[in-house]
Design an enzyme around this catalytic site. Structure first.
Site, PDB file in Angstrom:
ATOM      1  N   VAL A  44       2.227 -11.271   1.533  1.00 22.22           N
ATOM      2  CA  VAL A  44       2.270  -9.964   2.499  1.00 22.22           C
ATOM      3  C   VAL A  44       0.839  -9.701   2.751  1.00 22.22           C
ATOM      4  CG1 VAL A  44       2.734  -7.740   2.517  1.00 22.22           C
ATOM      5  CG2 VAL A  44       4.497  -9.102   1.316  1.00 22.22           C
ATOM      6  N   CYS A  45      -0.148  -9.932   1.970  1.00 21.04           N
ATOM      7  CA  CYS A  45      -1.501  -9.451   2.416  1.00 21.04           C
ATOM      8  C   CYS A  45      -1.845 -10.347   3.516  1.00 21.04           C
ATOM      9  CB  CYS A  45      -2.296  -9.551   1.041  1.00 21.04           C
ATOM     10  SG  CYS A  45      -2.086  -8.449  -0.388  1.00 21.04           S
TER      11      CYS A  45
END
Length: 224
Positions: A44-45
């Site tokens: 996600v990052c």
């Protein structure tokens, strides 16, 4: 430490991917978005940082500086940035600094550490940062705080929308309604009364209730 809207953003010294900074000096009279992510080399990052790289020019056009942070060291950040740059080949390379906060000093100062998701910890069981956002104005005042869970990627167009609202409200005596987008009608600030309404906004005011008065975006009227 619990930071609130209107507080002065705490100052700190830190190493970043673009060298050491003293945060208040680095702000340098600009708007700033300080945002944390849980960990480097995570899915996600990586999508988030790629999204910020794609919208970097949009932040710049508003006079906004960006700075990221996570509980990793600078070597980790620099290696991970290569992955971010490859994810969106047509996007400009990451141009803003990322703070190396391995000792979590800045994260602790800003209340960024996760106390909910017990899987969002390092090998020693120490919490990583959550997806926190601080919008800080040129006077170093905190104007927005948002904290997202580790599992949910942020919506950066929404952060841009809030900055547009804040900057417009700082320039004109207005507020913005629900779901407002730049260029749409705004609300006359409740503090504006009597003859001041006409002086500031002319005759183009739609009074729904005495406390709810719409008017066209004054920045657009000025340009016309």
């Amino acid at each position: 430490m619990s930071l609130r809207l209107g507080d002065i953003a705490p100052d700190f010294k830190a190493n970043t991917t673009q060298g050491e900074i003293q945060f208040h000096d680095w702000i340098d009279g600009k708007w700033v978005v300080l945002f944390s992510h849980p960990d480097d080399y995570t899915p996600v990052c990586t999508t988030e940082l790629s999204a910020v790289a794609l919208s970097y020019a949009d932040f710049q056009s508003r006079g906004v500086k960006l700075i990221g942070l996570s509980a990793n060291n600078i070597d980790s950040h620099e290696g991970w940035i290569k992955d971010i740059n490859k994810l969106a080949p047509n996007a400009p390379e990451l141009e803003f600094p990322i703070i190396g906060d391995e000792d979590r000093k800045v994260a602790t100062l800003y209340g960024m550490l996760d106390n909910l998701d017990k899987t969002n910890v390092d090998k020693k069981g120490i919490p990583f940062t959550v997806r926190t956002v601080f919008v800080i104005d040129p006077n170093k005042q905190i104007r927005l705080t948002i904290a997202y869970p580790a599992s949910t990627g942020r919506n950066f167009p929404e952060i841009l929308r809030v900055i547009d609202s804040l900057q417009l409200g700082d320039k004109y005596k207005i507020t913005t309604p629900a779901n407002w987008q730049p260029g749409e009608k705004v609300i006359v600030h409740p503090s504006v009364q009597s003859e001041k309404v006409k002086e500031l906004f002319g005759d183009d005011v739609d009074t729904v209730y005495p406390y709810l008065r719409f008017t066209p975006d004054p920045s657009k009227k000025t340009k016309a």
